[in-house]
Motif scaffolding. Sequence first.
Motif, PDB file in Angstrom:
ATOM      1  N   ILE A   1      -1.343  -1.273  -9.162  1.00 53.72           N
ATOM      2  CA  ILE A   1      -0.961  -2.665  -8.453  1.00 53.72           C
ATOM      3  C   ILE A   1       0.205  -2.712  -8.183  1.00 53.72           C
ATOM      4  O   ILE A   1       1.330  -2.127  -8.967  1.00 53.72           O
ATOM      5  CB  ILE A   1      -2.031  -3.286 -10.141  1.00 53.72           C
ATOM      6  N   ALA A   2      -0.094  -2.995  -7.247  1.00 54.83           N
ATOM      7  CA  ALA A   2       1.806  -3.604  -6.214  1.00 54.83           C
ATOM      8  C   ALA A   2       1.071  -5.106  -6.552  1.00 54.83           C
ATOM      9  O   ALA A   2       0.627  -5.570  -5.828  1.00 54.83           O
ATOM     10  CB  ALA A   2       2.107  -2.623  -5.643  1.00 54.83           C
ATOM     11  N   THR A   3       2.437  -5.817  -7.014  1.00 55.33           N
ATOM     12  CA  THR A   3       2.166  -7.215  -6.517  1.00 55.33           C
ATOM     13  C   THR A   3       3.831  -7.417  -5.596  1.00 55.33           C
ATOM     14  O   THR A   3       4.433  -7.379  -5.785  1.00 55.33           O
ATOM     15  CB  THR A   3       2.304  -7.830  -7.506  1.00 55.33           C
TER      16      THR A   3
ATOM     17  N   TYR B   1      -2.305  -6.444  -4.836  1.00 54.18           N
ATOM     18  CA  TYR B   1      -2.687  -4.796  -4.414  1.00 54.18           C
ATOM     19  C   TYR B   1      -3.166  -4.038  -5.143  1.00 54.18           C
ATOM     20  O   TYR B   1      -1.880  -3.163  -5.830  1.00 54.18           O
ATOM     21  CB  TYR B   1      -1.643  -4.895  -3.067  1.00 54.18           C
ATOM     22  N   ARG B   2      -4.664  -3.138  -5.178  1.00 49.40           N
ATOM     23  CA  ARG B   2      -4.669  -2.424  -6.043  1.00 49.40           C
ATOM     24  C   ARG B   2      -4.977  -1.704  -5.653  1.00 49.40           C
ATOM     25  O   ARG B   2      -6.313  -0.950  -4.826  1.00 49.40           O
ATOM     26  CB  ARG B   2      -6.168  -3.216  -7.098  1.00 49.40           C
ATOM     27  N   LEU B   3      -4.744  -0.002  -5.837  1.00 47.94           N
ATOM     28  CA  LEU B   3      -4.884   1.303  -4.803  1.00 47.94           C
ATOM     29  C   LEU B   3      -5.179   2.029  -6.211  1.00 47.94           C
ATOM     30  O   LEU B   3      -4.664   2.506  -7.872  1.00 47.94           O
ATOM     31  CB  LEU B   3      -3.364   2.223  -4.824  1.00 47.94           C
ATOM     32  N   GLN B   4      -6.547   2.390  -5.874  1.00 45.47           N
ATOM     33  CA  GLN B   4      -7.589   2.959  -7.325  1.00 45.47           C
ATOM     34  C   GLN B   4      -7.551   4.160  -6.476  1.00 45.47           C
ATOM     35  O   GLN B   4      -8.636   4.839  -5.783  1.00 45.47           O
ATOM     36  CB  GLN B   4      -8.512   2.343  -7.791  1.00 45.47           C
ATOM     37  N   GLU B   5      -7.720   5.689  -7.843  1.00 46.35           N
ATOM     38  CA  GLU B   5      -8.213   7.069  -7.523  1.00 46.35           C
ATOM     39  C   GLU B   5      -8.734   6.892  -8.959  1.00 46.35           C
ATOM     40  O   GLU B   5      -8.073   7.957  -9.389  1.00 46.35           O
ATOM     41  CB  GLU B   5      -6.682   7.339  -7.299  1.00 46.35           C
ATOM     42  N   HIS B   6     -10.072   6.888  -9.414  1.00 43.95           N
ATOM     43  CA  HIS B   6     -10.817   6.509 -10.696  1.00 43.95           C
ATOM     44  C   HIS B   6      -9.773   8.346 -11.373  1.00 43.95           C
ATOM     45  O   HIS B   6     -10.566   9.661 -10.803  1.00 43.95           O
ATOM     46  CB  HIS B   6     -11.586   6.375 -10.448  1.00 43.95           C
TER      47      HIS B   6
ATOM     48  N   HIS C   1       0.474  -1.389   0.149  1.00 47.15           N
ATOM     49  CA  HIS C   1       0.222  -0.097  -0.030  1.00 47.15           C
ATOM     50  C   HIS C   1       0.983   1.047  -0.345  1.00 47.15           C
ATOM     51  O   HIS C   1       0.878   1.912  -1.169  1.00 47.15           O
ATOM     52  CB  HIS C   1      -1.183   0.150   1.405  1.00 47.15           C
ATOM     53  N   SER C   2       1.861   1.234   0.734  1.00 44.61           N
ATOM     54  CA  SER C   2       2.898   2.313   1.495  1.00 44.61           C
ATOM     55  C   SER C   2       3.503   2.903  -0.113  1.00 44.61           C
ATOM     56  O   SER C   2       3.509   3.630  -0.371  1.00 44.61           O
ATOM     57  CB  SER C   2       4.217   2.615   2.673  1.00 44.61           C
ATOM     58  N   THR C   3       4.104   1.803  -0.814  1.00 42.17           N
ATOM     59  CA  THR C   3       4.761   1.322  -1.945  1.00 42.17           C
ATOM     60  C   THR C   3       3.541   2.575  -3.581  1.00 42.17           C
ATOM     61  O   THR C   3       4.164   3.138  -3.619  1.00 42.17           O
ATOM     62  CB  THR C   3       5.058   0.642  -2.660  1.00 42.17           C
ATOM     63  N   SER C   4       2.457   1.862  -3.401  1.00 39.09           N
ATOM     64  CA  SER C   4       1.452   2.290  -4.402  1.00 39.09           C
ATOM     65  C   SER C   4       1.526   3.602  -4.507  1.00 39.09           C
ATOM     66  O   SER C   4       0.908   3.934  -5.048  1.00 39.09           O
ATOM     67  CB  SER C   4       0.157   1.121  -3.690  1.00 39.09           C
ATOM     68  N   ASN C   5       0.870   4.384  -3.005  1.00 38.66           N
ATOM     69  CA  ASN C   5       1.127   5.299  -2.656  1.00 38.66           C
ATOM     70  C   ASN C   5       1.522   6.207  -3.082  1.00 38.66           C
ATOM     71  O   ASN C   5       1.451   7.699  -3.565  1.00 38.66           O
ATOM     72  CB  ASN C   5       0.338   5.699  -1.159  1.00 38.66           C
ATOM     73  N   ALA C   6       3.092   5.847  -3.147  1.00 36.54           N
ATOM     74  CA  ALA C   6       4.133   6.470  -3.522  1.00 36.54           C
ATOM     75  C   ALA C   6       4.082   7.231  -5.175  1.00 36.54           C
ATOM     76  O   ALA C   6       4.540   8.157  -5.349  1.00 36.54           O
ATOM     77  CB  ALA C   6       5.606   6.323  -2.894  1.00 36.54           C
ATOM     78  N   VAL C   7       3.746   5.629  -5.438  1.00 33.54           N
ATOM     79  CA  VAL C   7       4.266   6.129  -6.710  1.00 33.54           C
ATOM     80  C   VAL C   7       2.524   6.718  -7.351  1.00 33.54           C
ATOM     81  O   VAL C   7       2.227   6.987  -9.348  1.00 33.54           O
ATOM     82  CB  VAL C   7       4.039   5.596  -7.485  1.00 33.54           C
ATOM     83  N   LEU C   8       1.768   6.055  -7.177  1.00 34.71           N
ATOM     84  CA  LEU C   8       0.381   7.109  -7.146  1.00 34.71           C
ATOM     85  C   LEU C   8      -0.151   8.420  -8.426  1.00 34.71           C
ATOM     86  O   LEU C   8      -0.478   8.772  -8.782  1.00 34.71           O
ATOM     87  CB  LEU C   8      -0.885   7.557  -6.378  1.00 34.71           C
TER      88      LEU C   8
END
Length: 263
Positions: free
Chosen positions: A155-157, A145-150, A63-70
């Motif tokens: 997606i981090a694996t 792991y899917r982090l979405q802000e439409h 989650h933290s890695t996905s949020n950092a690159v969102l």
Amino acid sequence: MALSRLAGRSLLEFLITLLIGLAPVACGLLVLALQVERKQEETAAVSAAEAIYAIDLVIDTLHSTSNAVLGLAGQRCEQVLPALRQAALRQPSVRSLILIRDNRGYCGTVLGNFDAAFDPGSYFNQRLRLDLQNQITPDMPVLHYRLQEHPVGVIATSDARTLQLELQGFQNGIVLALQFGSDFLWANGSGSVAQVPNYEEDKQRQVSDKYGYVVHAGYPDGHTRQVLRQAIHSTAPLLLLVGILTSAVAYWSLFRQQRQPAP
């Protein structure tokens, strides 16, 4: 008649004394069985809670890695791919990162610039998906792991091996299985519910408050009997000694004094 009456009385005294001596032995064995059962239930519950804590930490990293690159999502792949790969390299538990735009993956740390549709409905709780057979590593499942802000997302694996290593840290014969929707992952395998190793004894079920996946914990058939047998072997001499002493005291108190002639 006197001899037969005396023999019958002696036999009765012996049986009563034996029953009195067996009482603490039987009670001790019953208490021991209840203690073993309760201990295993407590161990299963604690193990499930500890497994949730450990797996949550792994997913927290995703989650933290996905949020950092969102913030990179939506930008051209050629521009953001170096930064995306650097972010993935900084976290050992992150195998790859994919940028999403309008539910289509267009940039990944492994594939580079590509185009593939992603179905949000295939993700458990819209966030997690255990991929049992992926093209890149068909012999090793991965967790997405899917982090979405439409309309964009990430997606981090992570290799399922990372999660399995956490489960392998638990001892004492306990079986732990993670459930993501209809798919299961355990210490040395993955698959459907029919393939999960037996854990029918002292079953526990706990749900992650953060991510909603389920941890199942329990012991295989026969484990309680084996533990109880080992416990009996270690405590049987003491229980037998208590029984013998109880019989001796009971015999002296009930019968021996009765046979002494009156003064």
